[in-house]
Enzyme design. Structure first.
Site, PDB file in Angstrom:
ATOM      1  N   ASP A   1       0.840  -1.208   0.000  1.00 46.61           N
ATOM      2  CA  ASP A   1       0.000   0.000   0.000  1.00 46.61           C
ATOM      3  C   ASP A   1       0.874   1.256   0.000  1.00 46.61           C
ATOM      4  OD1 ASP A   1      -2.297   1.877   1.071  1.00 46.61           O
ATOM      5  OD2 ASP A   1      -3.278  -0.046   0.689  1.00 46.61           O
TER       6      ASP A   1
ATOM      7  N   ASP B   1      -6.193   4.751  -5.432  1.00 41.64           N
ATOM      8  CA  ASP B   1      -6.758   5.504  -4.310  1.00 41.64           C
ATOM      9  C   ASP B   1      -7.018   6.967  -4.702  1.00 41.64           C
ATOM     10  OD1 ASP B   1      -7.606   5.986  -1.730  1.00 41.64           O
ATOM     11  OD2 ASP B   1      -5.745   5.367  -0.768  1.00 41.64           O
TER      12      ASP B   1
ATOM     13  N   ASP C   1     -12.904   2.530   4.679  1.00 34.76           N
ATOM     14  CA  ASP C   1     -11.717   2.486   5.539  1.00 34.76           C
ATOM     15  C   ASP C   1     -12.055   1.939   6.910  1.00 34.76           C
ATOM     16  OD1 ASP C   1      -9.671   3.151   3.936  1.00 34.76           O
ATOM     17  OD2 ASP C   1      -9.560   5.261   4.510  1.00 34.76           O
TER      18      ASP C   1
HETATM   19  C1  DGJ Z   1      -6.924   5.445   2.035  1.00 37.45           C
HETATM   20  C2  DGJ Z   1      -7.319   4.042   1.713  1.00 37.45           C
HETATM   21  O1  DGJ Z   1      -8.693   3.881   1.827  1.00 37.45           O
HETATM   22  C3  DGJ Z   1      -6.558   3.095   2.622  1.00 37.45           C
HETATM   23  O2  DGJ Z   1      -6.972   1.792   2.414  1.00 37.45           O
HETATM   24  C4  DGJ Z   1      -5.097   3.259   2.402  1.00 37.45           C
HETATM   25  O3  DGJ Z   1      -4.758   2.837   1.109  1.00 37.45           O
HETATM   26  C5  DGJ Z   1      -4.686   4.697   2.619  1.00 37.45           C
HETATM   27  N1  DGJ Z   1      -5.494   5.606   1.866  1.00 37.45           N
HETATM   28  C6  DGJ Z   1      -3.245   4.912   2.260  1.00 37.45           C
HETATM   29  O4  DGJ Z   1      -2.882   6.212   2.328  1.00 37.45           O
END
Ligand code: DGJ
Length: 766
Positions: free
Chosen positions: A392, A504, A574
């Protein structure tokens, strides 16, 4: 092989001209100027009143015949409303149920289309010009849309209207799907005159319902970061009720979806109309209920952040809206959307395949990782049977926190001395595929990209910029910005064995202004951004068709059909806490299939809520979606790893039932304590019941859940199952046989013994 009989070989039957596209889907009564669009179980009927007004005559359960005379229209007067010029004797403008409306004549409700002309006029007057009906469905240039694989799957009607004075034409595009109870609608506007025309408002669909507004509830999905798509069902009140986004993205606040649910309709029975916009930017959607209880449903681009200059000769194509009708309740509506989106909106190699079970390092390490740490996690993932390891945020530039480097998509060699290719090789050697995170639409003020191109960010000239998560939004309305993103990501993806990408997007827009647009065109920024985004996504996803792409926007901040056209799954939220996911996934399923929902098991105490759900509960909630883990697997005990191994097996065995099966929602966590969902496999042979409770109260009543959608005469054997924390396993009676009739009428009994406990029960038809 589909056989389409050309329009000139037409059969006259019952005064209708039949157009053959597999089954008859669209018929036209020339004498009455009525078009009847049929899907398997629904009819959508529109007709012209003296070439001038396009009326919505009916939308609902399929009608065999439609014997209707436009002269039947009520013509009683209403004081203080006007009679549409040229329609004298046909009643005032506001008594008609319209399928297309403009502002400035006698109908003063919120219009489909609002144009402003060079002479300052805002008055339009469109009349029928011509139409065509054909088998199949057109693609919408530059925009995501549902599609057919064979022309026999749908028929399309293109209705062209023309404003003689201003020389503007409008094409209303309707597609009726043969086997899915959905109508796709969009609008194309062409400036055929000499002067510029401004589009101030363009809805992809408006429809004046025949039924009185008060008979229906307005159902929609609202939320915020980490609590996306909670279900709201509210009575319709007089006035305009609207859901919307002005945030640049479709947003977690409202989803571009709503339904009109008949008052007596439930999850399983009753009339429900669904509306969804296949669009990832600012939208508006809602219901205008006027003083006479007429109900205009509308959905389209949000006019608040939109103004489009249409030059002479230019066309504007609206995004696509999907309309559905079901008499099988809210779940019935969902099943229509699920089937359409899973099979005729999502595309590519992974559309129909079972996706990778993965481990993502985000909640396990955040920015603090080394190559060694990632390999340790991947090894554990391989041991329990996972397919893929995702790296990630934090692998590029000087990104050790969220304060810098977005835009600088160059590997951080301090963290990854062997580069991405070296890391991918090591992960592949363990037997895992490798996936990577990007946030391509963003730039950090502290980045080489921003220092080189400050004008590439969306910022208002002469004003300070508001930051969101310390970052700015790149201006994707500019071609050179889109090209940069395409090139830099192509470069990364071409130089390492990357088989999954998480895309993202972590902030809303602010200071809406573009250095790339002149003052006349600033109102186009938000829509041009979305078009730019779609071009980038189309280019990259077709350039790398073997990569599994997953959308994301601070979790589920951009969970919409637009993204699903390019990426078959989206990180749902999230919030990875199973207790909250019971609600988030339930709400998301109102419009979107489980196959579209990224869903992971994370550590306890949960990082967002502090809650400690059992590993079993976390597994039962995550295996319903696109499954994975998001924790430091190297810290899991042997006992936990053994349980995780069983979860992966369970997912691989039953994932398809959740993803491709028919969903029946049996109890709502928004109305009570339980989220109960039933899934029936495509072949109708496997039935899975996922019973999840939230809080338990001690010594409580027994909960009886009646199943739905089964064959009453069939026998179902309970083959497998478990209670969340494994303590009460005697409740799952493996081997016992039940008739479909019994399961649907008597039901199954449950008790809520622990907070956030799940029970899975699986039945196979004998
Ligand atoms: C937001 C995403 O929803 C998370 O899963 C993760 O990838 C973070 N950003 C990383 O900055």
């Amino acid at each position: 092989m589909y056989f389409y009989v050309a329009i000139d070989i037409m059969k006259m039957y019952n005064n209708y001209i039949l157009i053959f596209g597999g089954d008859v889907v669209i018929t036209y009564n020339k004498e009455k100027q009525i078009f009847k669009l049929d899907t398997k179980n629904t009819s959508y009927i529109i007709g012209f009143l003296r070439d001038r007004l396009l009326l919505n005559l009916y939308y609902g359960k399929k009608l065999k015949d439609f014997d209707y005379n436009l002269s039947d229209l009520s013509v009683h007067g209403r004081s203080l409303t006007s009679v549409e010029a040229g329609l004298e004797g046909a009643g005032q403008g506001e008594i008609h149920s319209l399928d297309f409306s403009t502002f400035g004549n006698a109908d003063l409700r919120l219009p489909t289309l609002h144009l402003k002309y060079a002479d300052g006029s805002m008055v339009s007057c469109f009349k029928y010009r011509n139409h065509k009906i054909y088998a199949g469905k057109p693609l919408l240039k530059g925009l995501p849309a549902t599609y057919v694989e064979d022309d026999s799957e749908a028929d399309t009607l293109e209705l062209e209207l023309f404003d003689e004075l201003q020389k503007v034409s409008v094409t209303l595009i309707y597609t009726a799907f043969n086997n899915i109870d959905a109508i796709a609608r969009s609008i194309r506007v062409k400036n055929e005159g000499e002067n510029q025309v401004q589009i101030a408002r363009i809805m992809s669909a408006t429809i004046d319902m025949q039924s009185a507004a008060m008979d229906y509830d307005f159902l929609h999905l609202d939320g915020a970061w980490a609590r996306e798509r909670f279900v709201r069902r509210q009575p319709i009140y007089k006035g305009n009720q609207e859901i919307y986004s002005r945030r640049g993205i479709s947003s977690p606040h409202h989803n571009p979806f709503f339904a009109m649910v008949r008052k007596d309709a439930t999850e399983l029975n009753g009339e429900v109309y669904g509306f969804n916009l296949i669009y990832s930017g600012n939208f508006t959607a809602g219901i205008e209920c006027d003083v006479y209880d007429t109900t205009r449903a509308y959905i389209g681009i949000n006019p608040f952040t939109f103004n489009w200059e249409l030059e002479s000769g230019d066309e504007f194509q609206s995004p696509e809206a999907i309309l559905t009708y079901s008499i099988e309740g809210i779940s019935g509506m969902s099943r229509i959307f699920h089937k359409l989106y899973r099979t005729r909106l999502c595309r590519g190699k992974f559309r129909d395949t079972q996706r990778y079970a993965l481990i993502n390092n985000w909640e396990g390490t955040y920015f603090n990782f080394t190559e060694e740490k990632l390999i340790d996690i991947a090894k554990k993932g391989a041991e329990i049977g996972l397919d893929l390891m995702v790296l990630d945020d934090g692998w590029f530039g000087r990104r050790n926190d969220d304060k810098s480097s977005l835009g600088d998509w160059f590997v951080n060699k301090e963290k990854l001395p062997n580069g991405l290719d070296g890391l991918a090789e090591k992960i592949n050697a363990i037997g895992m595929k490798f996936g990577l995170w990007f946030e391509p639409e963003m730039v950090s003020p502290d980045s080489d990209l921003f220092r080189a191109h400050p004008d590439w960010a969306i910022q208002a000239k002469g004003r300070a910029s508001s930051l969101g998560r310390n970052q700015l939004v790149l201006d994707l309305s500019r071609n050179e910005v889109c090209d940069y993103i395409i090139d830099v990501i192509t470069d990364v993806l071409s130089n390492a064995n990357i088989e999954y990408v998480k895309w993202d997007m972590n902030r809303s827009f602010s200071e809406f202004w573009s250095f790339g647009l002149d003052s006349e065109h600033q109102g186009e920024l938000c829509h041009r951004y979305v078009l730019g985004l779609y071009r980038v996504m189309e280019t990259l996803t077709s350039r790398f068709p073997n990569i599994l792409w997953e959308g994301c926007a601070s979790g589920g901040g951009r969970f919409d059909g637009g993204i699903l056209y390019y990426m078959p799954q989206i990180w749902t939220s999230d919030c990875s806490d199973a207790g909250e996911r019971m609600r988030i996934q339930y709400g998301t399923s109102i419009c979107y299939p489980l196959s579209a929902m990224g869903s992971h098991i994370s550590a306890v105490p949960n990082h967002q809520t502090g809650r400690e759900c059992t590993l079993a509960t976390r597994g039962d909630i995550a295996t319903m979606g696109q499954f994975g883990y998001e924790l430091d697997m190297s810290k899991m005990s042997d006992e936990e790893l053994a349980q995780a191994k069983e979860q992966v097996k369970f997912y691989k065995k039953y994932g398809e039932v959740f993803h491709k099966g028919d969903l029946y929602r049996l109890r709502s966590p928004f109305d009570g304590n339980e989220a109960v969902m039933e899934f029936i496999s495509e072949d109708k042979n496997t039935v899975i019941l996922n019973y999840a409770n939230r809080l338990c109260t001690i010594n409580n009543a027994v909960v009886i859940v009646k199943l739905a959608g089964l064959d009453p005469d069939a026998i179902y054997t309970e083959v497998e199952g478990h209670i969340g924390n494994n303590t009460f396993s005697n409740m799952v009676t493996v081997g016992r046989e039940y008739s479909g009739e019994f399961l649907m009428n008597y039901g199954l009994k449950f008790t809520n013994q622990r907070d956030f406990q799940t029970t899975i029960r699986i039945f196979v038809k004998k």
